[in-house]
Design a protein around this motif. Structure first.
Motif, PDB file in Angstrom:
ATOM      1  N   SER A 236     -11.995  -8.500   4.789  1.00 36.06           N
ATOM      2  CA  SER A 236     -11.596  -7.541   3.760  1.00 36.06           C
ATOM      3  C   SER A 236     -10.946  -8.260   2.573  1.00 36.06           C
ATOM      4  CB  SER A 236     -10.630  -6.512   4.356  1.00 36.06           C
ATOM      5  OG  SER A 236     -10.220  -5.581   3.385  1.00 36.06           O
TER       6      SER A 236
ATOM      7  N   SER B 145     -13.216  -2.446   2.054  1.00 36.74           N
ATOM      8  CA  SER B 145     -12.823  -1.958   3.369  1.00 36.74           C
ATOM      9  C   SER B 145     -13.867  -2.387   4.392  1.00 36.74           C
ATOM     10  CB  SER B 145     -12.697  -0.431   3.355  1.00 36.74           C
ATOM     11  OG  SER B 145     -11.646  -0.043   2.508  1.00 36.74           O
ATOM     12  N   VAL B 146     -13.393  -2.789   5.562  1.00 34.58           N
ATOM     13  CA  VAL B 146     -14.251  -3.366   6.596  1.00 34.58           C
ATOM     14  C   VAL B 146     -14.011  -2.633   7.909  1.00 34.58           C
ATOM     15  CG1 VAL B 146     -14.696  -5.435   7.980  1.00 34.58           C
ATOM     16  CG2 VAL B 146     -14.310  -5.647   5.519  1.00 34.58           C
TER      17      VAL B 146
ATOM     18  N   THR C 245      -8.710  -1.152   2.070  1.00 29.33           N
ATOM     19  CA  THR C 245      -8.246  -1.635   0.769  1.00 29.33           C
ATOM     20  C   THR C 245      -7.835  -0.497  -0.156  1.00 29.33           C
ATOM     21  OG1 THR C 245     -10.488  -1.552  -0.167  1.00 29.33           O
ATOM     22  CG2 THR C 245      -9.811  -3.603   0.914  1.00 29.33           C
TER      23      THR C 245
ATOM     24  N   LEU D 245     -19.221  -2.508   5.546  1.00 34.87           N
ATOM     25  CA  LEU D 245     -18.438  -2.742   4.338  1.00 34.87           C
ATOM     26  C   LEU D 245     -18.683  -1.599   3.368  1.00 34.87           C
ATOM     27  CD1 LEU D 245     -19.286  -5.766   5.414  1.00 34.87           C
ATOM     28  CD2 LEU D 245     -18.245  -6.471   3.272  1.00 34.87           C
TER      29      LEU D 245
END
Length: 532
Positions: free
Chosen positions: A160, A166-167, A182, A252
């Motif tokens: 990330s 964002s992961v 994030t 992702l």
């Protein structure tokens, strides 16, 4: 490098864009100078086409046709040196370039093409070296996170940070393994994280597009376009594989700004590292499982010898010989012998079950056989707490009666196998729930179990014959106390005393219709057995 960046080079700093200025994001792969008739054969896609215009036609119609041919070669831009053969970029050619979306650029005549090519190549090499360096840094960062922290959560955090996205790591069933946010994630992803797995809306959409099939066949990342109607922005998913077997995925959140090639490499590398981590975890789990399987198998098959050494080993395994346990039987709707897919599903389910048992504070005492997973639960534990967390589609769960010690486990195993033909997919069934249906179906073992349940407690009791006669008389006289007492020739108070004693011994409240039915059924079976 894109065209906007290329125009900042000293050699191109005085160049002027006269057409398709909206296409300055075009990638630039290099540059070459071509000044011959029909140059389109020599133009490579993504390269700057540098020309003096020496071989260009002069008529407007011919210039339009010429520029259309150039556009089909897909150059990054057409750079014309002026003023020499042309005072400025020909208007007809400029208009055609604008229509085709090919940037047209005027370059001062005094700037040598060799300077443009040299500076461009030098910058491209520097950027490629920078990409290689950053790629190595990404490789080291992801590998270090896996080696030092030894988990998927640190890997998600690092990925990330590297991508600024964002992961989420998920297993094959869509269950959440790790995530890092994030603040740029969509509503759908937030709901998925809150629920611990894929939401129904996303699951339905993925089924619609055949996502699992695409992911299994994919050798690289897949892009999923935005679906505003379900609250989803664009996202990229990378498959996680173990020896060719798909075991999970890395997601992702891409949003409006596409991931760069380097970001995609980072995601793919993270998927590889995650696969290695999961392989390591699976290896550890399989070793633990084999020890657990061997121990529980010995209990199930009645091979456990209660020596001091074995009793200590049992306690280390989490089994308390003085404790009472249910034996749970989890059955997968898979043909036997198991296919590779069925085997993998069983192993994944066994692994998930271990995690669930640990979450409940229980020791995972598990064994597997064909399409069955057997495990012990302590007496009093509500099996529904596990059942509600399992993927119930294509599964059934049966629960034996609670029994004490190692000998009780072997007896429970016999019971569980008797339940097997009566379990229904998608349902949790207990031994008590299935006993009467089995009795009515003519199951001899169930009939014997019912007799033991009803009359076994009377075996060691003084006055056994009188108590048994009382039960028979009750059933014969419709469970009416006055008529039963008269038939037995005893006072009603004596009959009530016997009934209280019977309830203490058998647990049956003979005022309840269900208990009365069980007793009548048991007496009929007892009578049939005596008449044989």
């Amino acid at each position: 490098m894109n065209l906007q960046e290329a125009l900042r080079l000293p050699a191109l700093s005085r160049a002027r864009v006269v057409a398709a200025a909206s296409k300055l994001g075009n990638r630039v792969l290099g540059a070459h100078a071509v000044d011959i008739p029909d140059p389109q054969e020599w133009i490579r896609p993504g390269f700057l086409f540098l020309t003096t215009g020496y071989a260009w036609p002069r008529e407007a119609q011919a210039l339009r046709a010429f520029m259309r041919q150039i556009a089909r070669a897909e150059p990054a831009a057409v750079v014309l040196a002026v003023p020499q053969f042309f005072e400025r970029f020909p208007e007809a050619a400029r208009q055609e370039a604008e229509r085709a979306g090919i940037p047209a650029i005027e370059l001062p005549w005094e700037v040598p093409f060799s300077q443009v090519i040299g500076e461009l190549n030098q910058q491209l090499l520097a950027q490629q070296y920078s990409v290689i360096e950053r790629s190595e840094a990404i490789h080291r960062a992801l590998t270090r996170s896996a080696l030092e922290a030894g988990g998927l959560q640190p890997l998600a955090d690092v990925l990330s940070q590297l991508t600024g996205r964002s992961v989420v790591f998920e297993d094959l069933e869509g269950n959440l393994l790790a995530y890092a946010l994030t603040g740029g994630e969509d509503e759908l992803r937030l709901r998925s994280i809150a629920s611990g797995g894929t939401t129904p809306e996303l699951s339905h959409y993925l089924q619609e597009i055949g996502f699992e099939r695409q992911l299994r066949q994919s050798l690289g990342p897949l892009r999923l376009p935005a679906r505003p109607e379900i609250g989803m922005v664009g996202r990229v998913v990378c498959p996680i594989r173990l020896g060719g077997e798909l075991v999970g995925s890395v997601w992702l959140i891409e949003g409006e700004e596409p991931l760069s090639e380097l970001d995609m490499r980072a995601a793919e590398h993270a998927a590889t590292v995650a696969g290695l981590h999961l392989m390591h975890q699976r290896d550890i789990a399989q070793r633990e499982a084999r020890l657990g399987y061997a121990f529980l198998d010995a209990l199930l098959e009645g091979r456990f010898e209660p020596t001091p050494h074995n009793l200590e080993r049992a306690r280390l395994q989490g089994f308390h010989p003085e404790g009472c346990y249910y034996l749970a039987l989890l059955v997968l709707e898979e043909p036997v012998p198991l296919s590779p897919e069925g085997f993998n599903r069983r192993e994944r389910l066994a692994e998930d079950l271990r995690k669930l048992l640990r979450e409940q504070g229980l020791t995972p005492l598990i064994s597997v056989f064909l399409n069955q997973i057997l495990f012990l639960l302590p007496e009093g534990f509500d099996a529904n707490r596990l059942w509600e967390r399992l993927p119930q589609k294509g599964l059934s769960l049966g629960l034996s009666r609670a029994r004490q010690g190692w000998a009780g486990v072997a007896e429970s195993y016999r019971e569980s196998q008797a339940l097997l033909p009566h379990l229904r997919p998608g349902e949790l069934s207990t031994y008590a729930q299935l006993l009467l249906p089995r009795v009515l179906a003519g199951d001899a073992q169930a009939q014997q179990d019912l007799l033991r349940e009803l009359f076994g407690p009377l075996e060691a009791e003084r006055g056994r014959e009188a108590l048994l006669e009382t039960l028979k008389a009750l059933a014969q006289h419709g469970f009416q106390l006055k008529r039963t007492a008269h038939a037995l020739g005893v006072h009603e108070n004596t009959l009530r005393y016997r009934l209280e004693r019977l309830q203490q011994l058998t647990g049956l409240d003979l005022r309840e219709p269900q208990a009365q039915f069980r007793l009548q059924l048991g007496l009929q079976i007892l009578e049939l057995n005596h008449s044989k």
